[in-house]
Design an enzyme around this catalytic site. Structure first.
Site, PDB file in Angstrom:
ATOM      1  N   ILE A   1       0.640  -1.126  -0.034  1.00 42.50           N
ATOM      2  CA  ILE A   1      -0.001   0.153  -0.172  1.00 42.50           C
ATOM      3  C   ILE A   1       0.850   1.180   0.124  1.00 42.50           C
ATOM      4  O   ILE A   1       1.877   1.427   1.027  1.00 42.50           O
ATOM      5  CB  ILE A   1      -0.956  -0.061   1.078  1.00 42.50           C
ATOM      6  CG1 ILE A   1      -1.486  -1.298   1.522  1.00 42.50           C
ATOM      7  CG2 ILE A   1      -1.859   1.293   1.266  1.00 42.50           C
ATOM      8  CD1 ILE A   1      -2.324  -1.275   2.955  1.00 42.50           C
ATOM      9  N   HIS A   2       0.692   2.144  -1.005  1.00 51.47           N
ATOM     10  CA  HIS A   2       1.603   3.346  -1.036  1.00 51.47           C
ATOM     11  C   HIS A   2       0.926   4.601  -1.649  1.00 51.47           C
ATOM     12  O   HIS A   2       1.390   5.598  -1.416  1.00 51.47           O
ATOM     13  CB  HIS A   2       2.876   2.866  -1.610  1.00 51.47           C
ATOM     14  CG  HIS A   2       2.971   2.961  -3.240  1.00 51.47           C
ATOM     15  ND1 HIS A   2       2.414   1.968  -3.885  1.00 51.47           N
ATOM     16  CD2 HIS A   2       3.042   4.006  -4.136  1.00 51.47           C
ATOM     17  CE1 HIS A   2       2.382   2.286  -5.202  1.00 51.47           C
ATOM     18  NE2 HIS A   2       2.877   3.449  -5.420  1.00 51.47           N
ATOM     19  N   ARG A   3       0.172   4.384  -2.527  1.00 53.94           N
ATOM     20  CA  ARG A   3      -0.702   5.477  -3.154  1.00 53.94           C
ATOM     21  C   ARG A   3      -1.423   6.339  -2.219  1.00 53.94           C
ATOM     22  O   ARG A   3      -1.862   6.115  -1.086  1.00 53.94           O
ATOM     23  CB  ARG A   3      -1.763   5.013  -4.223  1.00 53.94           C
ATOM     24  CG  ARG A   3      -1.044   4.164  -5.463  1.00 53.94           C
ATOM     25  CD  ARG A   3      -2.049   4.304  -6.636  1.00 53.94           C
ATOM     26  NE  ARG A   3      -1.455   3.690  -7.752  1.00 53.94           N
ATOM     27  CZ  ARG A   3      -0.708   4.389  -8.588  1.00 53.94           C
ATOM     28  NH1 ARG A   3      -0.630   5.745  -8.583  1.00 53.94           N
ATOM     29  NH2 ARG A   3      -0.154   3.828  -9.754  1.00 53.94           N
TER      30      ARG A   3
END
Length: 361
Positions: A208-210
């Protein structure tokens, strides 16, 4: 022929590395081709030391600009200025840019102002979400490029629908395949298990990075809650950027069942992809890598640029809906025929370099 390649983040160097190896192969075979590599410094990555370039068999950058950690405008503006100085000095035949970062756009703008031809690798990709900075960057870069290397038929169709033939009399669109598949095939043999990480035989790999997920408390809570429930029966390995990790630690989210670790190097990530049962991610690149390594994927976004993966049943869109994520995890039927050729079969780099060479004859 001289090419100046602009990159600014680790994923771009990995993509460019495949093309760089092909450039060197062609040069060793007598082709008149030479590459100068510019690292803008857009994304600081402590893993990108000299050892990174040696282990990944990627040529080290000839220039490092050190421009990162700024607003979009400040970053892009300073990059344009510095890249322009390099282009004036180097006088290349082509400027090659990858993907959709601020470094991509800055390289394209600097080259276009100097009337230097631009080759855009990963041209034609569209999320149709103009709130994404990446969407703006990729559209503007496509608009000024002379060679547009499309990784998929969908990307080529997007450009046709936008009237690419009317943009410039010398614009040339090529269905090249995806250089990421070239890299995945190359690095699979070099992959390494992350040291010190205890991993069960069956596990889910998640990233998860956005910002649309990490900066939205509701979306992040839904995703983390779904993952934590899934992790009650199967290990969920979640490499997290320190910023996202600190957001979770400062919240009341229950992460007790998750195997949270620091970001891993690319060769470690390749090992994780190759050995997991399922990928869950909001990363564009990891959606494709799941396909390359024959893994089903649940995408934690509302849309994807890699629509062919969804259309062919390899990828399912869950957004940040907890019920949808859990429903897909337990009940989704994925296509398992990974023999379908969607991304060029590992020949994209050769296609790109041969196209550049033929254009200079």
């Amino acid at each position: 022929m001289k090419i100046v390649t602009i990159s600014g983040a680790r994923p771009q160097f990995i993509k460019a590395g495949s093309v760089s190896r092909e450039i060197l192969r062609q040069a060793d075979s007598g082709a008149d081709i030479h590459q100068v590599i510019v690292h803008t410094g857009q994304h600081y990555d402590e893993n990108m030391s000299d050892v990174f370039f040696e282990e990944m068999q990627i040529p080290k950058p000839d220039y490092f600009l050190g421009i990162g950690g700024k607003t979009h405008g400040a970053m892009t503006g300073q990059m344009i200025e510095k890249i322009e100085e390099i282009l004036v000095q180097e006088k290349p035949n082509w400027v090659m840019v990858y993907g959709d970062t601020n470094s991509t756009l800055a390289g394209a703008i600097a080259a276009s102002k100097l009337h230097i031809k631009i080759a855009h690798v990963e041209a034609g990709l569209r999320s149709f979400n103009m709130r994404m900075p990446e969407e703006v960057n990729r559209i503007l870069t496509d608009r000024v490029s002379s060679l547009l290397f499309c990784p998929t038929q969908a990307a080529l169709d997007n450009l046709a629908n936008e009237g690419v033939e009317a943009w410039s009399p010398d614009a040339n669109v090529v269905l090249s395949g995806d250089v990421m598949q070239d890299g995945a095939m190359f690095y699979r043999e070099l992959a390494q298990k992350p040291p010190g990480l205890v991993i069960s035989e069956d596990f889910v790999l998640c990233t998860i990075h956005r910002a649309e997920n990490t900066d939205d408390p509701v979306r992040l809570a839904n995703i983390v809650s779904a993952l934590n429930d899934i992790a009650k029966e199967k290990q969920v390995v979640l490499p997290l950027h320190p910023r996202t990790k600190s957001i979770l630690q400062a919240s009341d989210y229950d992460t007790s069942n998750l195997t949270i670790t620091d970001p891993v190097g690319y060769l470690n990530m390749v090992w994780l992809i190759d050995h997991c049962d399922l990928v869950m991610t909001d990363s564009g690149g990891l959606q494709k890598e799941a396909f390359f390594f024959e893994k089903p994927c649940i995408t934690l976004r509302d849309e994807t640029e890699w629509i062919e993966l969804v259309d062919n049943g390899f990828n399912k869109l869950a957004g940040a809906d907890k019920a949808k994520i859990i429903e897909l995890y337990y009940g989704a039927e994925f296509n398992t025929d990974f023999t379908l050729s969607l991304y060029g079969g590992g020949l994209a780099s050769e296609c790109i370099v041969m196209e550049l060479l033929s254009g200079c004859e």
